[in-house]
Enzyme design. Structure first.
Site, PDB file in Angstrom:
ATOM      1  N   ASP A  81       0.848  -1.197   0.000  1.00  0.00           N
ATOM      2  CA  ASP A  81       0.000   0.000   0.000  1.00  0.00           C
ATOM      3  C   ASP A  81       0.889   1.255   0.000  1.00  0.00           C
ATOM      4  O   ASP A  81       1.865   1.322   0.760  1.00  0.00           O
ATOM      5  CB  ASP A  81      -0.835  -0.072   1.302  1.00  0.00           C
ATOM      6  CG  ASP A  81      -2.074   0.789   1.298  1.00  0.00           C
ATOM      7  OD1 ASP A  81      -2.531   1.178   0.224  1.00  0.00           O
ATOM      8  OD2 ASP A  81      -2.605   1.045   2.404  1.00  0.00           O
ATOM      9  N   ASN A 224     -10.716   0.020   0.591  1.00  0.00           N
ATOM     10  CA  ASN A 224      -9.700  -0.161   1.635  1.00  0.00           C
ATOM     11  C   ASN A 224     -10.265   0.134   3.027  1.00  0.00           C
ATOM     12  O   ASN A 224     -10.826   1.206   3.251  1.00  0.00           O
ATOM     13  CB  ASN A 224      -8.547   0.828   1.420  1.00  0.00           C
ATOM     14  CG  ASN A 224      -7.730   0.540   0.187  1.00  0.00           C
ATOM     15  OD1 ASN A 224      -7.969  -0.424  -0.514  1.00  0.00           O
ATOM     16  ND2 ASN A 224      -6.754   1.384  -0.063  1.00  0.00           N
TER      17      ASN A 224
END
Ligand code: 13P
Length: 274
Positions: A81, A224
């Site tokens: 990420d 997310n």
């Protein structure tokens, strides 16, 4: 099975559903996350920040995710990420990650495109999927003036980089769990009308449930969630560790914390697979 994000996003697009991406902060939660998704028959993206990846070790993390993914009937991706350095992307890919994100969102458009093109090449050479970011997702203190993604820039960005997924700025903030986010659905709609590439919702914790569903309808296929999972584990840990005797089994104590996070994961899966 261990997978890139690609088959999950393609299927999600056909089904009109989202794919949840859950942030890992420690190894202890990894098997629980993957097995909870499998229990719900939901493909899942397990993702880590660069700091967490380095804390655990790229290879160790990927070996663990591959092993647990191998026992399950759902696709499981391991995704890096928000990497802003290409060397971290190289490290993750060499360590066996199946997916990466290059985040050049703080750079001018042309530099962001140029660096993302390099990251795309690295990912393609390793057979991994790649996400990038355009526009800014807030972090920390809430500042209302973060720039939204310009839909025309988004068209140029996906055309020139060929990324598999694009994170866009529509007013969301990472780590917002005490208040709800006011997202700009008009901006998202305008991007969705022009861009076919799957879009990514960052800062999912602070987004209202009805807005999450609208975001999926407007092309956000990767969603997310990090902070809310962390909060559910730590809240339970404060109770569990606060009241335990020091000779109680650490395993039993952590299972109770993991159970709290698993409940949050089930709710998020129900939210994105409506
Ligand atoms: P939250 O921690 O706000 O849910 O955001 C997660 C995220 O977008 C990770 O990139």
């Amino acid at each position: 099975m261990y997978s890139t994000m690609l088959p999950m996003l393609a299927q999600a697009k056909k089904d009109g559903k989202g794919v949840p991406a859950f942030n890992i902060h420690a190894l202890e939660v990894v098997p629980m996350m993957a097995r909870t998704a499998a229990e719900k028959k939901c493909p899942v993206i397990l993702q880590v920040s660069v700091s967490t990846a380095k804390y655990i070790g790229f290879r160790l993390l990927s070996l663990m995710v591959k092993d647990v993914a191998g026992e399950l009937d759902i696709p499981v991706a391991l995704h890096l990420d928000h990497a802003s350095k290409l060397e971290d992307i190289e490290g993750a890919l060499a360590g066996g990650f199946s997916s990466v994100m290059y985040d050049g969102s703080r750079l001018p458009l042309d530099e962001n495109i140029a660096n993302t093109q390099k990251a795309v090449k690295l990912a393609r050479d390793a057979g991994a999927s790649i996400e990038a970011e355009l526009g800014i997702v807030g972090r920390g203190k809430i500042i209302e003036s973060y720039p939204y993604t310009d839909p025309d820039d988004a068209v140029q960005f996906v055309k020139e980089t060929g990324v598999d997924a694009l994170a866009v700025g529509i007013g969301t903030h990472h780590g917002q769990y005490k208040a709800k986010t006011n997202i700009n659905l008009d901006v998202l709609r305008a991007i969705h009308e022009k861009v076919d590439t799957p879009l990514v919702l960052h800062g999912g914790t602070g987004v209202r449930e009805e807005d999450v569903r609208t975001c999926i309808r407007l092309g956000m296929l990767k969603l997310n969630f990090g902070t809310e999972l962390n909060v559910s584990w730590v809240r339970r840990a404060k109770e569990v560790f606060g009241e335990c005797e020091p000779d109680e089994s650490l395993r039993e104590l952590m299972i109770r914390c993991n159970d709290a996070m698993a409940d949050t994961i089930r709710k998020k899966i129900d939210l994105v697979r409506f």
